[in-house]
Design a protein around this motif. Structure first.
Motif, PDB file in Angstrom:
ATOM      1  N   LEU A  92       0.692  -1.416   0.061  1.00 25.52           N
ATOM      2  CA  LEU A  92       0.071   0.170   0.110  1.00 25.52           C
ATOM      3  C   LEU A  92       0.903   1.187  -0.022  1.00 25.52           C
ATOM      4  O   LEU A  92       0.403   2.458  -0.077  1.00 25.52           O
ATOM      5  CB  LEU A  92      -0.577   0.164   1.113  1.00 25.52           C
ATOM      6  N   GLY A  93       2.096   1.021  -0.105  1.00 30.55           N
ATOM      7  CA  GLY A  93       3.029   2.464  -0.104  1.00 30.55           C
ATOM      8  C   GLY A  93       3.090   2.910  -1.539  1.00 30.55           C
ATOM      9  O   GLY A  93       2.625   2.149  -2.423  1.00 30.55           O
ATOM     10  N   ALA A  94       3.742   4.049  -2.016  1.00 22.59           N
ATOM     11  CA  ALA A  94       3.946   4.581  -3.162  1.00 22.59           C
ATOM     12  C   ALA A  94       4.535   3.379  -4.154  1.00 22.59           C
ATOM     13  O   ALA A  94       3.932   3.214  -5.333  1.00 22.59           O
ATOM     14  CB  ALA A  94       4.586   5.744  -3.117  1.00 22.59           C
ATOM     15  N   ILE A  95       5.513   2.871  -3.768  1.00 20.57           N
ATOM     16  CA  ILE A  95       6.388   2.180  -4.659  1.00 20.57           C
ATOM     17  C   ILE A  95       5.442   0.671  -4.857  1.00 20.57           C
ATOM     18  O   ILE A  95       5.277   0.011  -5.776  1.00 20.57           O
ATOM     19  CB  ILE A  95       7.643   1.643  -4.200  1.00 20.57           C
ATOM     20  N   GLY A  96       4.853   0.026  -3.699  1.00 23.42           N
ATOM     21  CA  GLY A  96       4.002  -1.176  -3.815  1.00 23.42           C
ATOM     22  C   GLY A  96       2.857  -1.103  -4.419  1.00 23.42           C
ATOM     23  O   GLY A  96       2.621  -1.918  -5.544  1.00 23.42           O
ATOM     24  N   ARG A  97       1.999   0.015  -4.478  1.00 21.55           N
ATOM     25  CA  ARG A  97       0.941   0.216  -5.135  1.00 21.55           C
ATOM     26  C   ARG A  97       1.214   0.203  -6.819  1.00 21.55           C
ATOM     27  O   ARG A  97       0.410  -0.429  -7.527  1.00 21.55           O
ATOM     28  CB  ARG A  97      -0.121   1.505  -4.725  1.00 21.55           C
ATOM     29  N   ARG A  98       2.263   0.970  -6.880  1.00 23.08           N
ATOM     30  CA  ARG A  98       2.593   1.330  -8.388  1.00 23.08           C
ATOM     31  C   ARG A  98       3.223  -0.299  -8.711  1.00 23.08           C
ATOM     32  O   ARG A  98       2.842  -0.698 -10.296  1.00 23.08           O
ATOM     33  CB  ARG A  98       3.674   2.210  -8.707  1.00 23.08           C
ATOM     34  N   LEU A  99       4.042  -0.957  -8.218  1.00 22.16           N
ATOM     35  CA  LEU A  99       4.338  -2.306  -8.638  1.00 22.16           C
ATOM     36  C   LEU A  99       3.422  -3.259  -8.746  1.00 22.16           C
ATOM     37  O   LEU A  99       3.384  -4.188  -9.824  1.00 22.16           O
ATOM     38  CB  LEU A  99       5.424  -2.385  -7.446  1.00 22.16           C
ATOM     39  N   ALA A 100       2.361  -3.142  -7.967  1.00 22.96           N
ATOM     40  CA  ALA A 100       1.205  -4.000  -7.971  1.00 22.96           C
ATOM     41  C   ALA A 100       0.269  -3.910  -9.455  1.00 22.96           C
ATOM     42  O   ALA A 100       0.213  -4.800 -10.127  1.00 22.96           O
ATOM     43  CB  ALA A 100       0.096  -3.900  -6.869  1.00 22.96           C
ATOM     44  N   VAL A 101       0.511  -2.549  -9.845  1.00 25.68           N
ATOM     45  CA  VAL A 101      -0.307  -2.137 -11.162  1.00 25.68           C
ATOM     46  C   VAL A 101       0.421  -2.891 -12.265  1.00 25.68           C
ATOM     47  O   VAL A 101       0.114  -3.551 -13.141  1.00 25.68           O
ATOM     48  CB  VAL A 101      -0.385  -0.788 -11.229  1.00 25.68           C
ATOM     49  N   ARG A 102       1.844  -2.735 -12.316  1.00 23.24           N
ATOM     50  CA  ARG A 102       2.624  -2.856 -13.079  1.00 23.24           C
ATOM     51  C   ARG A 102       2.681  -4.452 -13.421  1.00 23.24           C
ATOM     52  O   ARG A 102       2.716  -5.248 -14.487  1.00 23.24           O
ATOM     53  CB  ARG A 102       4.011  -2.480 -12.985  1.00 23.24           C
ATOM     54  N   LEU A 103       2.666  -5.444 -12.329  1.00 23.27           N
ATOM     55  CA  LEU A 103       2.652  -6.648 -12.255  1.00 23.27           C
ATOM     56  C   LEU A 103       1.450  -7.223 -12.864  1.00 23.27           C
ATOM     57  O   LEU A 103       1.301  -8.302 -13.594  1.00 23.27           O
ATOM     58  CB  LEU A 103       2.969  -7.164 -10.581  1.00 23.27           C
ATOM     59  N   ALA A 104       0.172  -6.667 -12.380  1.00 26.85           N
ATOM     60  CA  ALA A 104      -1.037  -7.239 -12.995  1.00 26.85           C
ATOM     61  C   ALA A 104      -1.132  -6.963 -14.248  1.00 26.85           C
ATOM     62  O   ALA A 104      -1.672  -7.847 -15.026  1.00 26.85           O
ATOM     63  CB  ALA A 104      -2.148  -6.478 -12.202  1.00 26.85           C
ATOM     64  N   GLU A 105      -0.668  -5.846 -14.945  1.00 28.14           N
ATOM     65  CA  GLU A 105      -0.512  -5.770 -16.425  1.00 28.14           C
ATOM     66  C   GLU A 105       0.123  -6.806 -17.040  1.00 28.14           C
ATOM     67  O   GLU A 105      -0.104  -7.156 -18.360  1.00 28.14           O
ATOM     68  CB  GLU A 105       0.251  -4.210 -16.677  1.00 28.14           C
ATOM     69  N   ARG A 106       1.097  -7.478 -16.550  1.00 31.43           N
ATOM     70  CA  ARG A 106       1.999  -8.587 -17.070  1.00 31.43           C
ATOM     71  C   ARG A 106       1.355  -9.738 -16.640  1.00 31.43           C
ATOM     72  O   ARG A 106       1.982 -10.974 -16.884  1.00 31.43           O
ATOM     73  CB  ARG A 106       3.451  -8.389 -16.457  1.00 31.43           C
ATOM     74  N   GLY A 107       0.048  -9.826 -16.142  1.00 26.87           N
ATOM     75  CA  GLY A 107      -0.567 -11.179 -16.047  1.00 26.87           C
ATOM     76  C   GLY A 107      -0.314 -11.922 -14.470  1.00 26.87           C
ATOM     77  O   GLY A 107      -0.751 -13.175 -14.323  1.00 26.87           O
ATOM     78  N   ALA A 108       0.507 -11.061 -13.729  1.00 27.80           N
ATOM     79  CA  ALA A 108       0.789 -11.800 -12.402  1.00 27.80           C
ATOM     80  C   ALA A 108      -0.353 -11.982 -11.589  1.00 27.80           C
ATOM     81  O   ALA A 108      -1.361 -11.418 -11.632  1.00 27.80           O
ATOM     82  CB  ALA A 108       1.894 -11.063 -11.677  1.00 27.80           C
ATOM     83  N   ARG A 109      -0.468 -13.106 -10.517  1.00 25.40           N
ATOM     84  CA  ARG A 109      -1.382 -13.048  -9.599  1.00 25.40           C
ATOM     85  C   ARG A 109      -1.082 -12.626  -8.273  1.00 25.40           C
ATOM     86  O   ARG A 109       0.256 -13.142  -7.917  1.00 25.40           O
ATOM     87  CB  ARG A 109      -1.830 -14.643  -9.629  1.00 25.40           C
ATOM     88  N   LEU A 110      -1.608 -11.644  -7.626  1.00 23.24           N
ATOM     89  CA  LEU A 110      -1.028 -10.844  -6.568  1.00 23.24           C
ATOM     90  C   LEU A 110      -1.410 -11.385  -5.146  1.00 23.24           C
ATOM     91  O   LEU A 110      -2.600 -11.281  -4.978  1.00 23.24           O
ATOM     92  CB  LEU A 110      -1.085  -9.337  -6.871  1.00 23.24           C
ATOM     93  N   ALA A 111      -0.597 -11.470  -4.171  1.00 21.63           N
ATOM     94  CA  ALA A 111      -0.695 -11.666  -2.754  1.00 21.63           C
ATOM     95  C   ALA A 111      -0.395 -10.412  -2.095  1.00 21.63           C
ATOM     96  O   ALA A 111       0.932 -10.120  -2.220  1.00 21.63           O
ATOM     97  CB  ALA A 111      -0.114 -13.144  -2.380  1.00 21.63           C
ATOM     98  N   LEU A 112      -1.137  -9.544  -1.957  1.00 21.08           N
ATOM     99  CA  LEU A 112      -0.611  -8.077  -1.815  1.00 21.08           C
ATOM    100  C   LEU A 112      -0.554  -8.339  -0.058  1.00 21.08           C
ATOM    101  O   LEU A 112      -1.607  -8.552   0.478  1.00 21.08           O
ATOM    102  CB  LEU A 112      -1.551  -7.295  -2.067  1.00 21.08           C
ATOM    103  N   VAL A 113       0.551  -7.767   0.753  1.00 22.22           N
ATOM    104  CA  VAL A 113       0.738  -7.677   2.179  1.00 22.22           C
ATOM    105  C   VAL A 113       0.958  -6.234   2.471  1.00 22.22           C
ATOM    106  O   VAL A 113       1.698  -5.695   1.896  1.00 22.22           O
ATOM    107  CB  VAL A 113       1.748  -8.559   2.599  1.00 22.22           C
TER     108      VAL A 113
END
Length: 290
Positions: free
Chosen positions: A23-44
């Motif tokens: 939920l931090g600045a880098i984490g939120r943006r990285l989650a978006v970038r990973l999802a765009e590449r088809g990753a399945r995300l376990a966010l913590v």
């Protein structure tokens, strides 16, 4: 090799990625970038599961993908039981052990070490910035090995772990520990790659709102990084199948430069050891010592 590898790329599509500090600045943006590449995300993150930030982020990611690609867990990484649960939960959510672990969570202190710092803040920094990534990596490796899968670990280190500076003594010490852990874990490859990125100051609230960094002579605005530059480097670390044990520096426009710190240090130590052995042999020959 200094920069981007020509090795075959690791495909993140369909992979289960555990991302701390989501939920931090880098984490939120990285989650978006990973999802765009088809990753399945376990966010913590440490925020509660029903917090606006957690709900909004998962809704945005799932809506954007047209399917469920993101789940969220609240965890306090200062507790070993929460770290273990984090990785068990990821496997339960997606049906198998996580493929990628990104140790992104990090905290800093506004206090200065030799003036108004406290033991409690020091403990929190070391717990979140060093002990938690070590334990998360240890548990992740066990899960991946037990499942007979392959995996990638990316540590979010810092330039402060490479260049000690006043005001960043403890934060930098923790990040230096991550860089050391990265190098020492290279033997896990090729099954598991452990790598790290070490950014200069990034334009995030944690940096921009820290009073220690205001009018600090070690902070050069022209060299500061945007969040997307850090995300680019983390994604490249994951993709680069030759990245095991390596730390990549990010400063200004140099956003994926391999660090030679341990390579040079290893040569230096071998030279010193060779000279010491030679000196001992000479002393024995001339009868000055055992």
């Amino acid at each position: 090799m200094l920069f981007w590898s020509s090795q075959p790329a690791y495909d993140i599509s369909g992979k289960v990625v555990v991302l701390t500090g989501a939920l931090g600045a880098i984490g939120r943006r990285l989650a978006v970038r990973l999802a765009e590449r088809g990753a399945r995300l376990a966010l913590v993150d440490v925020c509660s599961s029903d917090s606006d930030g957690a709900i909004t982020l998962c809704d945005e990611l799932n809506s954007g993908a047209g399917q469920r690609v993101a789940a969220y867990l609240s965890a306090d990484l200062r507790r070993g039981s929460d770290i273990t649960r984090m990785l068990e939960w990821a496997a339960e959510e997606y049906g198998h052990a996580a493929d990628v672990l990104i140790n992104n969570a990090g905290i800093a202190s506004p206090a200065t070490l030799y003036d108004d710092e406290t033991f409690e803040r020091l403990s929190a920094m070391l717990d979140v910035n060093l002990r938690a990534p070590i334990e998360a990596t240890r548990v992740f490796v066990k899960h991946v090995q037990a499942a007979g899968r392959s995996g990638v670990v990316v540590h979010m280190a810092s330039m402060g772990g490479l260049m000690p500076n006043r005001g960043g003594e403890v934060y930098g010490a923790a990040k230096a520990g991550l860089i050391h852990l990265t190098r020492a874990s290279r033997f896990l490859a090729p099954q598991i790659r452990v790598c790290a990125v070490a950014p200069y100051y990034v334009r995030t609230p944690m940096v921009m709102d820290n009073p220690k960094l205001q009018n600090n002579p070690t902070v050069y605005p022209a060299l500061m990084l945007d969040v997307d530059q850090v995300c680019d480097a983390a994604l490249r670390c994951i993709a680069d199948t030759s990245s095991a044990g390596r730390t990549y520096a990010l400063i200004g426009n140099w956003t994926f430069a391999r660090m030679w710190l341990y390579d040079v240090t290893s040569v230096h130590i071998m030279l010193l050891a060779g000279l010491a052995l030679l000196a001992a042999a000479v002393r024995r020959i001339i009868g000055l010592g055992p």
